[in-house]
Design a protein around this motif. Structure first.
Motif, short mmCIF file in Angstrom:
data_model
loop_
_atom_site.label_atom_id
_atom_site.label_comp_id
_atom_site.label_asym_id
_atom_site.label_seq_id
_atom_site.Cartn_x
_atom_site.Cartn_y
_atom_site.Cartn_z
N GLU A 40 22.21 -25.16 -105.86
CA GLU A 40 23.55 -25.00 -105.96
C GLU A 40 24.37 -25.74 -104.79
O GLU A 40 25.72 -26.07 -105.04
CB GLU A 40 23.94 -23.56 -105.76
N GLN A 41 23.79 -25.90 -103.59
CA GLN A 41 24.59 -26.46 -102.45
C GLN A 41 25.06 -27.69 -102.62
O GLN A 41 25.82 -28.30 -101.99
CB GLN A 41 23.48 -26.20 -101.34
N TYR A 42 24.34 -28.50 -103.64
CA TYR A 42 24.81 -29.80 -103.89
C TYR A 42 26.00 -30.10 -104.85
O TYR A 42 26.51 -30.98 -105.24
CB TYR A 42 23.54 -30.63 -104.51
N LYS A 43 26.30 -28.94 -105.62
CA LYS A 43 27.18 -28.77 -106.55
C LYS A 43 28.70 -29.49 -106.10
O LYS A 43 29.09 -30.38 -106.73
CB LYS A 43 27.37 -27.58 -107.13
N PRO A 44 29.12 -29.08 -104.88
CA PRO A 44 30.35 -29.82 -104.60
C PRO A 44 30.33 -31.10 -104.19
O PRO A 44 31.41 -31.85 -104.61
CB PRO A 44 30.71 -28.80 -103.07
N MET A 45 29.41 -31.70 -103.74
CA MET A 45 29.17 -33.00 -103.45
C MET A 45 29.51 -33.76 -104.66
O MET A 45 30.50 -34.69 -104.54
CB MET A 45 27.74 -33.08 -102.99
N PHE A 46 28.66 -33.39 -105.47
CA PHE A 46 28.78 -34.19 -106.96
C PHE A 46 30.14 -33.92 -107.83
O PHE A 46 30.78 -34.87 -108.36
CB PHE A 46 27.45 -34.02 -107.89
N GLY A 47 30.44 -32.83 -107.49
CA GLY A 47 31.86 -32.25 -108.19
C GLY A 47 32.82 -33.14 -107.59
O GLY A 47 33.74 -33.45 -108.24
N ASN B 162 24.71 -27.29 -92.59
CA ASN B 162 25.17 -26.77 -91.39
C ASN B 162 25.93 -25.56 -91.47
O ASN B 162 26.18 -24.65 -90.57
CB ASN B 162 25.63 -27.75 -90.51
N THR B 163 26.78 -25.58 -92.44
CA THR B 163 27.54 -24.23 -92.50
C THR B 163 26.71 -23.09 -93.56
O THR B 163 26.74 -23.44 -94.56
CB THR B 163 29.04 -24.76 -93.57
N HIS B 164 26.54 -22.30 -92.71
CA HIS B 164 25.51 -21.02 -93.38
C HIS B 164 26.51 -20.35 -94.38
O HIS B 164 27.56 -20.25 -94.38
CB HIS B 164 25.24 -20.10 -92.25
N GLY B 165 25.62 -19.88 -95.19
CA GLY B 165 26.10 -19.15 -96.59
C GLY B 165 26.90 -19.88 -97.45
O GLY B 165 27.35 -19.44 -98.12
N TYR B 166 26.66 -21.24 -97.18
CA TYR B 166 27.49 -21.99 -98.08
C TYR B 166 26.56 -22.10 -99.26
O TYR B 166 25.37 -22.31 -99.29
CB TYR B 166 27.92 -23.60 -97.54
N GLY B 167 27.21 -22.38 -100.60
CA GLY B 167 26.36 -22.60 -101.99
C GLY B 167 26.17 -21.10 -102.50
O GLY B 167 26.11 -21.14 -103.81
N ILE B 168 26.40 -20.11 -101.94
CA ILE B 168 26.40 -18.70 -102.49
C ILE B 168 27.95 -18.18 -102.57
O ILE B 168 28.41 -17.68 -101.64
CB ILE B 168 25.89 -17.62 -101.82
N GLN B 169 28.35 -18.78 -103.74
CA GLN B 169 29.97 -18.43 -103.93
C GLN B 169 30.32 -17.18 -104.53
O GLN B 169 29.80 -17.09 -105.53
CB GLN B 169 30.45 -19.82 -104.13
#
Lengths: 152, 169
Positions: A40-47, B162-169
């Motif tokens: 999920e963390q890569y989503k914004p990058m490609f978005g 580096n920004t924690h908690g990121y990706g869990i929106q």
């Protein structure tokens, strides 16, 4: 599963080894709703990459054709002025010699001599006439090809 | 070449030029100006355009050079002092956390990369140029481009993680 493959491509992606097709695949995967949680963390990058590509320039581009026309116009105008001045001097120069030459107009007492001189003069005249015709034909040729190109 | 032919020639890549300019100059207005500048330069060269086999690459190179020049002259001027006052990373980090829009945040990360890397990210990840084409535009060899691009991508990833908690929106 699907995301194993995506993980592989992702690894290659960060090594700078992916092809355009693979990168497209990544973009597609991350724009789909079912992205694996750990990815999920890569989503914004490609978005972001996809979103930025949608930006468009809205401004009209001013192509300066008018300026160029003005330049050509001034060149043409100065050519006309030069031609005018040139022809004025040419004509006035032509006008003066006869005054001087008037007294020098020779007459021939011998008819044969007169004939020879006349023929010589006429030959000179005719050759000059031909020169004129040639250049006129040249212009005609130009006019024809111009008409071929710009069918009006 | 008349205006219409020229417009048709530039249309496919006009927006790419704009986006590259925007990547480097940040402001939309400046990017529009840069686009205009590049297109007018191309238009003035229109008699020689047929000599280039890839007008798009030429346009992109011109854009890159124009923007880098702009940035250089800006930095040489008064703006440098102003800019330096704010280059401290800390407030930016705070801002990052405040950013609710994740895409804007990616943009900020990319904007912090060195210009050369920004150009590569823009050309490859946004515009999806082949390495061969990028090599022509930035005048680097393909291996160097791959290495630099890998560095840029990893930096983006790093900043994001580096920004924690990121990706869990």
């Amino acid at each position: 599963m699907e995301f194993n493959k995506i993980e592989d491509i992702l690894e290659k992606y960060f090594q700078g080894e992916t092809t355009i097709a693979e990168e497209k695949e990544l973009k597609e995967y991350f724009s789909s709703p079912n992205v694996a949680q750990h990815l999920e963390q890569y989503k914004p990058m490609f978005g972001y990459f996809s979103q930025v590509k949608e930006q468009k320039s809205t401004q009209e581009i001013p192509l300066q054709t008018k300026k160029r026309n003005v330049a050509w116009l001034s060149i043409a105008a100065s050519a006309v002025v030069l031609l005018g001045i040139g022809s004025y001097f040419y004509v006035s120069e032509k006008n003066t010699p006869p005054v001087v030459a008037q007294s020098e107009l020779g007459t021939y007492d011998n008819p044969e001599e007169a004939l020879a001189a006349t023929q010589k003069a006429l030959a000179l005249l005719s050759s000059n006439v031909n020169v004129g015709i040639e250049s006129v034909q040249y212009i005609k040729e130009y006019e024809e090809s111009k008409n071929k190109i710009f069918k009006q | 070449m008349n205006q219409n032919v020229f417009i048709e020639l530039i249309n496919p890549f006009k927006d790419k030029v704009f986006r590259l300019a925007k990547r480097l100059l940040t402001s939309t207005e400046e990017a529009e100006d840069a686009t205009q500048e590049v297109m007018v330069k191309l238009w003035n060269k229109k008699e020689n355009l047929s000599d280039y086999n890839n007008v798009e690459a030429v346009a992109m190179t011109m854009t890159k050079n124009y923007c880098l020049d702009q940035l250089k002259s800006k930095r040489a001027g008064n703006l440098k002092i102003v800019h330096n006052n704010y280059t401290d990373r800390e407030p930016l980090l705070d801002k990052k956390l405040e950013d609710s829009n994740s895409l804007e945040w990616v943009e900020k990360i990319i904007n912090q990369l060195p210009e050369q890397l920004q150009i590569l990210i823009q050309l490859r990840d946004v515009e999806q140029y082949e390495f061969e084409e990028i090599a022509k535009i930035v005048n680097m060899n393909e291996t160097a481009i791959r290495v630099a691009l890998s560095r840029a991508r990893k930096k983006i990833r790093e900043s994001m993680l580096n920004t924690h908690g990121y990706g869990i929106q």
